[in-house]
Design a protein around this motif. Sequence first.
Motif, short mmCIF file in Angstrom:
data_model
loop_
_atom_site.label_atom_id
_atom_site.label_comp_id
_atom_site.label_asym_id
_atom_site.label_seq_id
_atom_site.Cartn_x
_atom_site.Cartn_y
_atom_site.Cartn_z
N ARG A 168 33.82 -41.05 -78.95
CA ARG A 168 32.94 -41.95 -79.71
C ARG A 168 31.52 -41.36 -79.65
O ARG A 168 31.25 -40.44 -78.87
CB ARG A 168 32.92 -43.33 -79.04
CG ARG A 168 34.30 -43.94 -78.88
CD ARG A 168 34.19 -45.33 -78.26
NE ARG A 168 33.76 -45.28 -76.89
CZ ARG A 168 34.55 -45.53 -75.84
NH1 ARG A 168 35.81 -45.88 -76.02
NH2 ARG A 168 34.08 -45.47 -74.61
N ALA A 169 30.65 -41.95 -80.47
CA ALA A 169 29.27 -41.41 -80.54
C ALA A 169 28.62 -41.42 -79.16
O ALA A 169 27.86 -40.51 -78.82
CB ALA A 169 28.46 -42.23 -81.53
N ASP A 170 28.93 -42.44 -78.32
CA ASP A 170 28.25 -42.51 -77.02
C ASP A 170 28.86 -41.58 -75.97
O ASP A 170 28.48 -41.62 -74.80
CB ASP A 170 28.18 -43.96 -76.53
CG ASP A 170 29.56 -44.57 -76.32
OD1 ASP A 170 30.56 -43.87 -76.61
OD2 ASP A 170 29.65 -45.73 -75.87
N ASP A 171 29.80 -40.72 -76.35
CA ASP A 171 30.36 -39.73 -75.42
C ASP A 171 29.59 -38.41 -75.49
O ASP A 171 30.03 -37.41 -74.90
CB ASP A 171 31.84 -39.45 -75.75
CG ASP A 171 32.72 -40.65 -75.45
OD1 ASP A 171 32.51 -41.29 -74.40
OD2 ASP A 171 33.62 -40.94 -76.26
N LEU A 172 28.46 -38.41 -76.20
CA LEU A 172 27.76 -37.15 -76.43
C LEU A 172 27.39 -36.44 -75.11
O LEU A 172 27.60 -35.23 -74.97
CB LEU A 172 26.48 -37.39 -77.26
CG LEU A 172 25.68 -36.12 -77.54
CD1 LEU A 172 26.47 -35.15 -78.41
CD2 LEU A 172 24.36 -36.46 -78.23
N ASP A 173 26.86 -37.19 -74.14
CA ASP A 173 26.41 -36.53 -72.90
C ASP A 173 27.57 -35.82 -72.21
O ASP A 173 27.46 -34.66 -71.80
CB ASP A 173 25.80 -37.55 -71.94
CG ASP A 173 24.44 -38.01 -72.45
OD1 ASP A 173 23.91 -37.36 -73.38
OD2 ASP A 173 23.91 -39.02 -71.94
N ARG A 191 26.73 -32.07 -81.58
CA ARG A 191 25.94 -33.30 -81.70
C ARG A 191 26.06 -33.84 -83.13
O ARG A 191 26.32 -35.01 -83.34
CB ARG A 191 24.48 -32.99 -81.36
CG ARG A 191 23.61 -34.21 -81.25
CD ARG A 191 22.17 -33.87 -80.88
NE ARG A 191 22.02 -33.52 -79.47
CZ ARG A 191 21.65 -32.34 -79.01
NH1 ARG A 191 21.37 -31.36 -79.85
NH2 ARG A 191 21.53 -32.11 -77.72
N ARG A 195 27.94 -37.26 -84.41
CA ARG A 195 27.13 -38.31 -85.03
C ARG A 195 27.59 -38.60 -86.46
O ARG A 195 27.68 -39.74 -86.88
CB ARG A 195 25.67 -37.87 -85.02
CG ARG A 195 24.68 -38.99 -85.31
CD ARG A 195 23.26 -38.49 -85.23
NE ARG A 195 23.05 -37.33 -86.09
CZ ARG A 195 22.33 -36.26 -85.77
NH1 ARG A 195 21.76 -36.19 -84.60
NH2 ARG A 195 22.18 -35.26 -86.60
N GLY A 199 32.52 -39.36 -84.53
CA GLY A 199 32.24 -40.56 -83.74
C GLY A 199 32.09 -41.83 -84.57
O GLY A 199 31.69 -42.86 -84.04
#
Length: 327
Positions: A168-173, A191, A195, A199
């Motif tokens: 998902r988008a919040d898994d970027l880190d 990234r 985005r 995601g």
Amino acid sequence: MPPRKTPSTQVLLDVLDALPPGQRLWVHGAGHGLYPLLGRGDAVQVLRCGPGALGRGDVALMRQGRKLVAHVVVSTRPWLTASLLGGTDPPGGVTLGRVVAVRRGPWVIPLPRPFRPALWVARQAMAAAWARPESRLVYRGVRDFFFSGWSRPLRQRLVGPLEVRLLRADDLDALLVFAGERLVVSPGFLRRQLRERWGLDASSRRGAAAGAFDGQGRLQGFAWVDSYRQEALPLDGVWVRSLVVAPQARRMKVATRLLGCLVDEARSQGEARVYADIDDDNAASLRTFGGAGFRRAAPELTRRTNEAWDAAGRTKALVVLERDLEP
Ligand SMILES: CC(C)(COP(=O)(O)OP(=O)(O)OC[C@H]1O[C@@H](n2cnc3c(N)ncnc32)[C@H](O)[C@@H]1OP(=O)(O)O)[C@@H](O)C(=O)NCCC(=O)NCCS
């Protein structure tokens, strides 16, 4: 928090000399003798003891001149030590203790005494193999030896249960940390893809990325499926890319589960087929894809794929695989 200062080797040697028998200490800078078990920046935990307490297959921490080295005890009579991949050490050196654990990145790997015969056999096999000139093949053999069936139960305990799911988008880190260690894909590309494509909600998602997450939310495996056209490569359809599983999580079906997750998503996005291109000498990957239902594509597609990559500056021969997706 201010950066931790690494003590000089002399300070470390003084501390070790003063450490009473039976005490333990974590030590950085014990040389490269345990490569590939131990890498740059990793640490060993030493139990202070004399050479009499060590046996064949133990790892000894020794002072050699002004250097600290962690080497495998090859024999006790005569006393012989050696690096994992190299020849035996010249005589001399002071034994400071026994290495009881290694810390590799975030992993602490205990070296219990029942492990001794395995380590000794591994060292003999690897040193013999490393002496031969075909170093790339040998390296793969060594790596496979460490990360294959015999070490799986230990690794399974270390890694713990893994959740395989779409990113998902919040898994970027988590993705950027994994990519920094294991992928040759640019962070900017990942990234943007996460985005703008992978995601998004199920209704607008294009392509997809899948990850295997451990209990701490770290990625232990990753792959994505997407179109080559958006990277200006003249190949139709969607292709599985960047399939990588962290060494400690290999041979646990992580790649198989990642492929299953991506195949399901491609199907639900209406794709009729998924492709993959794999270096023709990557036997592990070919077998993994084969086990996940992929078959060799037509020679014509294989030829066009190799041509497209040749034109993009890549020279290795690729095998093209495909899997039909029943609706
Ligand atoms: C290839 C790779 C992704 C496989 O990941 P994995 O999670 O260990 O694979 P799986 O556990 O799902 O393996 C499934 C099957 O493939 C075969 N296989 C996988 N790795 C193998 C290896 N090193 N040697 C022989 N067979 C292997 C086995 O049949 C395995 O089933 P088994 O363990 O029950 O015998 C992993 O080795 C890796 O990350 N390699 C480096 C990066 C790479 O080459 N990526 C592929 C780019 S296309």
